[in-house]
Design a protein around this motif. Sequence first.
Motif, PDB file in Angstrom:
ATOM      1  N   UNK A 122       0.851  -1.181   0.000  1.00  8.92           N
ATOM      2  CA  UNK A 122       0.000   0.000   0.000  1.00  8.92           C
ATOM      3  C   UNK A 122       0.889   1.233   0.000  1.00  8.92           C
ATOM      4  N   UNK A 123       0.470   2.248  -0.688  1.00  8.80           N
ATOM      5  CA  UNK A 123       1.207   3.491  -0.769  1.00  8.80           C
ATOM      6  C   UNK A 123       0.788   4.394   0.382  1.00  8.80           C
ATOM      7  N   UNK A 124       1.751   5.004   1.035  1.00  8.32           N
ATOM      8  CA  UNK A 124       1.442   5.920   2.127  1.00  8.32           C
ATOM      9  C   UNK A 124       0.536   7.018   1.598  1.00  8.32           C
ATOM     10  N   UNK A 125      -0.531   7.270   2.325  1.00  5.25           N
ATOM     11  CA  UNK A 125      -1.478   8.291   1.915  1.00  5.25           C
ATOM     12  C   UNK A 125      -2.602   7.760   1.046  1.00  5.25           C
ATOM     13  N   UNK A 126      -2.495   6.514   0.586  1.00  6.88           N
ATOM     14  CA  UNK A 126      -3.545   5.913  -0.223  1.00  6.88           C
ATOM     15  C   UNK A 126      -4.762   5.748   0.661  1.00  6.88           C
ATOM     16  N   UNK A 127      -5.917   6.157   0.183  1.00 11.71           N
ATOM     17  CA  UNK A 127      -7.106   6.134   1.030  1.00 11.71           C
ATOM     18  C   UNK A 127      -8.157   5.199   0.450  1.00 11.71           C
ATOM     19  N   UNK A 128      -8.184   3.990   0.972  1.00 11.02           N
ATOM     20  CA  UNK A 128      -9.200   3.031   0.562  1.00 11.02           C
ATOM     21  C   UNK A 128      -9.886   2.502   1.806  1.00 11.02           C
ATOM     22  N   UNK A 129     -11.001   1.853   1.615  1.00 12.46           N
ATOM     23  CA  UNK A 129     -11.720   1.260   2.736  1.00 12.46           C
ATOM     24  C   UNK A 129     -11.009  -0.038   3.112  1.00 12.46           C
ATOM     25  N   UNK A 130     -10.670  -0.148   4.385  1.00 16.39           N
ATOM     26  CA  UNK A 130      -9.966  -1.303   4.920  1.00 16.39           C
ATOM     27  C   UNK A 130     -10.809  -1.857   6.067  1.00 16.39           C
ATOM     28  N   UNK A 131     -11.135  -3.124   6.020  1.00 18.49           N
ATOM     29  CA  UNK A 131     -11.956  -3.706   7.078  1.00 18.49           C
ATOM     30  C   UNK A 131     -11.107  -3.981   8.318  1.00 18.49           C
ATOM     31  N   UNK A 146      -2.075   9.620  24.379  1.00 18.85           N
ATOM     32  CA  UNK A 146      -1.928  10.899  23.673  1.00 18.85           C
ATOM     33  C   UNK A 146      -3.053  11.855  24.063  1.00 18.85           C
ATOM     34  N   UNK A 147      -3.132  12.177  25.345  1.00 19.98           N
ATOM     35  CA  UNK A 147      -4.225  13.035  25.811  1.00 19.98           C
ATOM     36  C   UNK A 147      -4.190  14.417  25.167  1.00 19.98           C
ATOM     37  N   UNK A 148      -3.047  14.848  24.732  1.00 22.73           N
ATOM     38  CA  UNK A 148      -2.929  16.151  24.045  1.00 22.73           C
ATOM     39  C   UNK A 148      -2.951  16.003  22.531  1.00 22.73           C
ATOM     40  N   UNK A 149      -3.149  14.795  22.060  1.00 25.11           N
ATOM     41  CA  UNK A 149      -3.236  14.564  20.623  1.00 25.11           C
ATOM     42  C   UNK A 149      -1.882  14.391  19.968  1.00 25.11           C
ATOM     43  N   UNK A 150      -1.930  14.178  18.682  1.00 28.46           N
ATOM     44  CA  UNK A 150      -0.751  14.014  17.832  1.00 28.46           C
ATOM     45  C   UNK A 150      -0.965  14.932  16.637  1.00 28.46           C
ATOM     46  N   UNK A 151       0.068  15.637  16.193  1.00 24.76           N
ATOM     47  CA  UNK A 151      -0.110  16.526  15.035  1.00 24.76           C
ATOM     48  C   UNK A 151      -0.690  15.780  13.822  1.00 24.76           C
ATOM     49  N   UNK A 152      -1.620  16.438  13.153  1.00 27.60           N
ATOM     50  CA  UNK A 152      -2.247  15.834  11.969  1.00 27.60           C
ATOM     51  C   UNK A 152      -1.225  15.421  10.919  1.00 27.60           C
ATOM     52  N   UNK A 153      -0.143  16.178  10.792  1.00 28.46           N
ATOM     53  CA  UNK A 153       0.878  15.862   9.790  1.00 28.46           C
ATOM     54  C   UNK A 153       1.498  14.491  10.049  1.00 28.46           C
ATOM     55  N   UNK A 154       1.660  14.129  11.314  1.00 30.10           N
ATOM     56  CA  UNK A 154       2.223  12.813  11.648  1.00 30.10           C
ATOM     57  C   UNK A 154       1.220  11.726  11.279  1.00 30.10           C
TER      58      UNK A 154
END
Length: 102
Positions: free
Chosen positions: A11-20, A73-81
């Motif tokens: 799979x290619x990073x960033x590829x957006x498909x439905x995964x069960x 991760x109570x403070x979250x993780x940056x969206x870019x990561x």
Amino acid sequence: RWGSATRQRKMTVGFNEVVTLEQVRDHNTPDDAWCAIHGGVYDLTKFANVHPGGDIILLGAGKDATVLYETYHVRGVPDAVLRKYRIGSLPEKKGAEGTASD
């Protein structure tokens, strides 16, 4: 078998498909680690080596790791990561009205 075919396909990073979730469960080793977080599916395989918290991230391999993610991760993780490792999303859950047409 579905999981085997998915594992063989890169799979290619960033590829957006439905995964069960069943497919996610097939990727549960340090060398092949996927997880689901808030409906998104992420490939943790390469990130595990650089994760600031160490390999504890692999506790989420092969499962819906939303609770683990929220716990650590109570403070979250940056969206870019997150975007960098996202490979897809879980199927949308149908409401009760969506199942009446079956």
